[in-house]
Design a protein around this motif. Structure first.
Motif, PDB file in Angstrom:
ATOM      1  N   TYR A  66       0.804  -1.233   0.000  1.00  0.00           N
ATOM      2  CA  TYR A  66       0.000   0.000   0.000  1.00  0.00           C
ATOM      3  C   TYR A  66       0.832   1.276   0.000  1.00  0.00           C
ATOM      4  N   CYS A  67       2.129   1.172   0.249  1.00  0.00           N
ATOM      5  CA  CYS A  67       2.893   2.373   0.618  1.00  0.00           C
ATOM      6  C   CYS A  67       3.816   2.859  -0.502  1.00  0.00           C
ATOM      7  N   SER A 105      10.193   7.451   9.551  1.00  0.00           N
ATOM      8  CA  SER A 105      10.952   7.106   8.338  1.00  0.00           C
ATOM      9  C   SER A 105      10.549   5.729   7.831  1.00  0.00           C
ATOM     10  N   SER A 133       8.911   6.443  15.096  1.00  0.00           N
ATOM     11  CA  SER A 133       8.045   5.661  14.204  1.00  0.00           C
ATOM     12  C   SER A 133       8.927   5.204  13.046  1.00  0.00           C
ATOM     13  N   ARG A 156       1.951   0.892  13.724  1.00  0.00           N
ATOM     14  CA  ARG A 156       0.579   0.445  13.477  1.00  0.00           C
ATOM     15  C   ARG A 156       0.544  -1.054  13.192  1.00  0.00           C
ATOM     16  N   GLU A 158      -1.740  -2.140  11.409  1.00  0.00           N
ATOM     17  CA  GLU A 158      -2.278  -1.975  10.040  1.00  0.00           C
ATOM     18  C   GLU A 158      -3.596  -2.722   9.851  1.00  0.00           C
ATOM     19  N   ARG A 177       5.090  -8.594  14.225  1.00  0.00           N
ATOM     20  CA  ARG A 177       4.548  -7.241  14.465  1.00  0.00           C
ATOM     21  C   ARG A 177       3.994  -7.163  15.895  1.00  0.00           C
ATOM     22  N   MET A 196      -5.245   0.974   9.117  1.00  0.00           N
ATOM     23  CA  MET A 196      -5.823   1.666   7.968  1.00  0.00           C
ATOM     24  C   MET A 196      -7.220   1.091   7.729  1.00  0.00           C
ATOM     25  N   PRO A 226      -7.837   6.482   6.707  1.00  0.00           N
ATOM     26  CA  PRO A 226      -8.254   5.754   5.509  1.00  0.00           C
ATOM     27  C   PRO A 226      -7.046   5.318   4.706  1.00  0.00           C
ATOM     28  N   ILE A 228      -5.308   5.180   1.319  1.00  0.00           N
ATOM     29  CA  ILE A 228      -5.432   5.975   0.082  1.00  0.00           C
ATOM     30  C   ILE A 228      -4.525   5.336  -0.965  1.00  0.00           C
ATOM     31  N   LEU A 302       3.534   8.886   0.673  1.00  0.00           N
ATOM     32  CA  LEU A 302       2.902   7.588   0.962  1.00  0.00           C
ATOM     33  C   LEU A 302       1.795   7.342  -0.064  1.00  0.00           C
ATOM     34  N   TYR A 303       1.125   8.443  -0.432  1.00  0.00           N
ATOM     35  CA  TYR A 303       0.035   8.416  -1.420  1.00  0.00           C
ATOM     36  C   TYR A 303      -0.015   9.808  -2.017  1.00  0.00           C
TER      37      TYR A 303
HETATM   38  N1  SAM Z   1       7.972   2.544   8.261  1.00  0.00           N
HETATM   39  C1  SAM Z   1       7.265   2.752   9.471  1.00  0.00           C
HETATM   40  C2  SAM Z   1       6.120   1.779   9.606  1.00  0.00           C
HETATM   41  O1  SAM Z   1       5.681   1.233   8.630  1.00  0.00           O
HETATM   42  O2  SAM Z   1       5.671   1.591  10.743  1.00  0.00           O
HETATM   43  C3  SAM Z   1       6.758   4.165   9.634  1.00  0.00           C
HETATM   44  C4  SAM Z   1       6.442   4.925   8.388  1.00  0.00           C
HETATM   45  S1  SAM Z   1       4.986   4.368   7.524  1.00  0.00           S
HETATM   46  C5  SAM Z   1       5.027   5.345   6.096  1.00  0.00           C
HETATM   47  C6  SAM Z   1       3.681   5.119   8.494  1.00  0.00           C
HETATM   48  C7  SAM Z   1       2.276   4.664   8.206  1.00  0.00           C
HETATM   49  O3  SAM Z   1       1.872   5.136   6.931  1.00  0.00           O
HETATM   50  C8  SAM Z   1       2.035   3.189   8.122  1.00  0.00           C
HETATM   51  O4  SAM Z   1       1.910   2.621   9.395  1.00  0.00           O
HETATM   52  C9  SAM Z   1       0.758   3.102   7.293  1.00  0.00           C
HETATM   53  O5  SAM Z   1      -0.377   2.865   8.105  1.00  0.00           O
HETATM   54  C10 SAM Z   1       0.653   4.491   6.650  1.00  0.00           C
HETATM   55  N2  SAM Z   1       0.485   4.394   5.188  1.00  0.00           N
HETATM   56  C11 SAM Z   1       1.343   3.895   4.301  1.00  0.00           C
HETATM   57  N3  SAM Z   1       0.804   3.908   3.058  1.00  0.00           N
HETATM   58  C12 SAM Z   1      -0.437   4.423   3.171  1.00  0.00           C
HETATM   59  C13 SAM Z   1      -1.507   4.667   2.250  1.00  0.00           C
HETATM   60  N4  SAM Z   1      -1.389   4.383   0.972  1.00  0.00           N
HETATM   61  N5  SAM Z   1      -2.662   5.202   2.723  1.00  0.00           N
HETATM   62  C14 SAM Z   1      -2.775   5.518   4.029  1.00  0.00           C
HETATM   63  N6  SAM Z   1      -1.809   5.310   4.955  1.00  0.00           N
HETATM   64  C15 SAM Z   1      -0.644   4.758   4.530  1.00  0.00           C
END
Ligand code: SAM
Ligand code: SF4
Ligand code: FES
Length: 352
Positions: A66-67, A105, A133, A156, A158, A177, A196, A226, A228, A302-303
């Protein structure tokens, strides 16, 4: 008033079946949001805690579907801040009046334990509370950071559905996790987790399980937003638009965990222009403005459509303060640690 909402507001306990009933019935949404707002007011008051967010690296060894920071995304400009630059951003955030910073990060092994301890030490010397985080680590590493002064850790879950979690996070293990979350808690951090909402394959039942998991694990803060879809990930064709449902999961979390900290998340505002204000009036009591300086914030993608990417920390600080004041709330001058309440029966570690 609906009997289940009344029960949640008075006892802060609901079964999975009761949560599913509330989650499925859209006609109850406003009533749930109002109840969560009352519980928020009663247990954590009208102040809003601001956490300044420093996004210090978008390089990640993981490949979460998702990221946008996932390692296989080659459509993103990668960056990592030198430690001195991160310290500089922290000092600037301190000068804007933040009492808590969040260092976030991707899972980036450039930041060795020694580098992170140096950064943590410098931030703590500014007399700020600090949240990390930075993903899944070995217990010893969490311990080192705790000893260096980190106060809180945000990881999270997740989704609590093991199968879905492992589909969405290739190469990662749900059990690990959960192990990380338990270790973080044992080490005396304030524990932050969350989920999410709107992930492909996620059911209402999974969301009810998520809320019960937050209670069971003894979380001190819960971030819910949400999902995204990002154009440059394998989930790019998933439908977006889980704003109302994420608000509802957040509000029900407030009803079941009345004294924890709950942020109004950036993702909520991305889907709704007034998303953070609506969240603050539906159970949230925290906001996390971005304090990353310069061009970096637009690369922490992230999105697409993430808010504040072209704004400065100074602007975001006055913007969020104005928004909070506009709904009759004030910005807290405190560090914003969880103040556990003894006046309800919770089974997550208890204070008395
Ligand atoms: N890398 C660490 C981790 O995953 O815990 C921290 C950074 S990560 C970018 C932080 C949060 O971004 C994740 O826990 C996830 O819930 C959220 N995230 C990532 N992609 C996303 C998306 N497409 N839409 C919404 N939230 C998103
Ligand atoms: Fe990396 Fe975190 Fe994004 Fe997963 S959610 S790819 S661990 S930054
Ligand atoms: Fe960044 Fe409003 S909080 S522009």
């Amino acid at each position: 008033m609906n009997e289940l909402i009344k029960k949640a507001e008075e006892t802060h306990n609901l079964s999975k079946e009761e949560l599913v009933t509330l989650l499925k019935d859209d006609s109850l949404n406003q009533e749930i949001f109002h109840a969560a707002n009352r519980v928020r007011h009663k247990y954590v008051g009208d102040e809003v805690h601001l956490r300044g967010l420093i996004e210090f690296s978008n390089i990640c060894k993981q490949n979460c579907l998702y990221c946008g920071l996932r390692r296989d995304n080659d459509q993103i400009t990668r960056y990592r801040l030198e430690i001195d630059k991160a310290i500089d951003f922290a000092e600037k955030a301190n000068s804007y009046g933040y009492k808590t910073l969040v260092l976030q990060s991707g899972e980036d092994s450039f930041y060795t334990v020694d580098k992170m301890k140096h950064l943590i030490g410098k931030i703590k010397s500014l007399d700020l509370a600090l949240t990390l985080s930075i993903g899944e680590k070995a217990r010893e590493e969490y311990e080192e950071y705790r000893k260096a002064g980190a106060d809180r850790y945000l990881l999270r879950i997740e989704t609590t559905d093991k199968k879905l979690y492992e589909q969405l996070n290739p190469g990662m293990s749900f059990d690990n996790r959960v192990k990380c979350l338990k270790e973080i808690k044992e080490l005396g951090y304030e524990l932050g987790t969350g989920c999410m909402v709107g992930l492909p394959g996620q059911s209402i039942e999974f969301l009810a399980d998520d809320i019960l998991f937050f209670k069971e694990i003894g979380a001190d803060m819960i971030g819910i937003g949400p999902f995204i879809p990002n154009h440059n990930t394998p989930l790019k064709d998933t439908e977006s638009g889980a704003f109302e449902m994420s608000l509802k999961v957040m509000a029900l979390t407030r009803l079941l965990l009345p004294d924890i900290n709950i942020p109004a998340t950036t993702a909520m505002e991305t889907l709704n222009l007034k998303g953070r204000l609506i969240a603050l009036q539906s159970g949230a009591n925290v906001a996390m403005p971005n304090v990353t300086e310069g061009e970096y914030r637009k690369y922490y993608e992230l999105y697409q459509g993430k808010i504040c990417v072209n704004d400065t920390p100074a602007h975001c600080r006055s913007c969020i303060t104005g928004q909070i004041n506009s709904i009759g709330r004030t910005v807290s001058e405190e560090y914003g640690f969880r103040k556990k309440s003894c006046s309800y029966d919770y089974n997550s570690g208890g204070c008395c």
